[in-house]
Design an enzyme around this catalytic site. Structure first.
Site, PDB file in Angstrom:
ATOM      1  N   ASP A   1      -1.114  42.731  30.760  1.00 55.22           N
ATOM      2  CA  ASP A   1      -2.426  42.320  30.259  1.00 55.22           C
ATOM      3  C   ASP A   1      -3.516  42.456  31.302  1.00 55.22           C
ATOM      4  OD1 ASP A   1      -4.259  41.341  28.439  1.00 55.22           O
ATOM      5  OD2 ASP A   1      -4.003  39.296  29.106  1.00 55.22           O
TER       6      ASP A   1
ATOM      7  N   ASP B   1      -9.010  46.622  27.429  1.00 52.84           N
ATOM      8  CA  ASP B   1      -8.030  45.535  27.400  1.00 52.84           C
ATOM      9  C   ASP B   1      -6.685  46.017  26.869  1.00 52.84           C
ATOM     10  OD1 ASP B   1      -6.853  42.999  27.413  1.00 52.84           O
ATOM     11  OD2 ASP B   1      -7.617  42.518  25.426  1.00 52.84           O
TER      12      ASP B   1
END
Length: 415
Positions: free
Chosen positions: A105, A287
């Protein structure tokens, strides 16, 4: 603290690589490359859009933090697994290491384990006396904060890395936790009672300990038509020139809030040869923890009108007919001085995986979707995993910038 990671209990990446010792490791004099695999783990009907929108809401509502810089040093490449929804890496903790499958992430920066496999203490484990708490878009974790040796690649063992050991977590079925590789400021305020402290990320500590030659991370994803595919790679401390075909161009992290808290950029999105504006120049983020390409609601409405897409209530995605697909045109992303073409095929959910998200096998679904808020709020798009898998992507922490390059998959007709 809302560091904003969208976790799907229905879509979670599982590393297909077993133990770190079994991972394919590519070496040269300056780096180690670890492949990452992609696997789709479905336990119910698709909530893909809702989960991404929940993540987006959490990202936008997180308090702004400043960014920190560091100097430069060897390169380690780590394999990652593509599950069609998220990527995971196999990470070792302790000595001898216990291996964990961790979601990758860039939208958060805490690393923690214990959602699945329990944390195992070893001789290198040290109690910090703190608790750690992180709230994500559709989940949370609260646990004990320990300092330990973390092995993210063969030969890259980071000492005294602060990690969380979950006491309670929600939203992480199928994985063991998170490896957060975003900006360090996203960790600030996540410890208790040391609420004023920040936690250096695995990339930060690898660089400060002289284990990698540059304070940056390169990310190579790839589209797939299979439920499981070892087709990605993380490169700690540099880039892997074999993974991209065009020039690698960089832009600074945006100055607009709240996008500048993350790996944020400025971009314009247009459609087709006519250059119809879909999203005027604005700020948003890149992201790895978001699956879809999300655009502000007004921009999404424009895109829907241009494509003729109809909302499919089962998947939450736009559906188009084969004739509409034949007429679908590319999206163009103007990012700094570069223009990235996102082809019609790139805009499709992999048709071989339609039924995995509850869709019809012969339907055509689009991966562009609604952010859930209008433009002009400082975070007006999220270039998620399905966008990033068409390009090589670099987060240069030392110089507060983001890099993109075309790859063999930019114009691929995989979907």
């Amino acid at each position: 603290m809302l560091s904003g990671l969208r976790f799907a209990s229905t879509f979670l990446l599982v590393v297909a690589l077993g133990l770190l010792a079994d991972a394919l490791v590519v070496r040269d004099t300056s780096r180690i490359t670890l492949p990452i695999a992609r696997r789709l783990n479905i336990t119910g009907a698709a909530n893909l859009v809702k989960l991404d929108q929940a993540r987006a809401k959490a990202l936008k509502s997180r308090p702004k933090a400043s960014t920190g810089n560091s100097p430069r040093a060897t390169i380690f490449d780590a394999p990652v697994t593509n599950q069609a929804v998220d990527y995971v890496a196999t990470v070792g903790v302790g000595s001898p290491p216990t291996t964990y499958s961790l979601l990758i992430d860039t939208g958060s920066s805490n690393t923690w384990v214990g959602a699945g496999k329990a944390f195992v203490r070893t001789a290198t484990t040290k109690d910090t006396g703190n608790l750690v708490e992180v709230t994500y878009g559709s989940g949370f974790v609260i646990g004990d904060a320990f300092s330990d040796t973390v092995t993210v690649a063969d030969g890259l063992a980071i000492e005294n890395q602060v990690i969380g050991s979950a006491i309670e977590s929600e939203g992480f079925d199928g994985v063991d936790g998170i490896i957060g590789i975003g900006p360090v400021d996203l960790t600030c305020g996540t410890l208790f009672p040391a609420v004023a402290e920040c936690i250096p990320t695995v990339t930060d500590n690898a660089f400060s300990q002289g284990l990698i030659g540059a304070h940056e991370i390169g990310i190579a994803f790839a589209p797939t038509q299979s439920l499981e595919s070892t087709n990605g790679e993380l490169t700690f401390g540099g880039i892997d020139e074999t993974k991209f075909t065009g020039p690698l161009n960089f832009v600074p992290i945006t100055s607009a809030s709240p996008a500048n808290t993350f790996v944020g950029i400025d971009q314009t999105v247009t459609y087709g040869a006519a250059g119809t504006t879909v999203l005027a120049a604005t700020s948003g983020i890149t992201d790895t923890g978001t699956t879809l390409l999300l655009l502000a609601s007004d921009a999404f409405a424009t895109y829907q009108n241009l494509t003729g897409g109809v909302l499919d209530n089962t998947t939450g995605l736009l559906s188009i007919t084969p004739d509409q697909f034949a007429n679908l045109e590319s999206l163009f992303f103007q990012i700094g001085n570069m223009t990235l073409e996102f082809t019609p095929n790139a805009q499709l959910w992999p048709r071989a995986l339609n039924t995995a998200i509850g869709g019809q096998p012969d339907s055509v679904y689009l991966i562009v979707n609604d952010l859930g808020s209008i433009s002009g709020e400082g975070l007006d798009f999220i270039d998620g995993m399905t966008f990033l898998e068409r390009f090589y992507y670099v987060f240069d922490i030392a110089n507060s910038r983001v890099g993109f390059a075309t790859t063999e998959f930019t114009n691929a007709t995989t979907n």
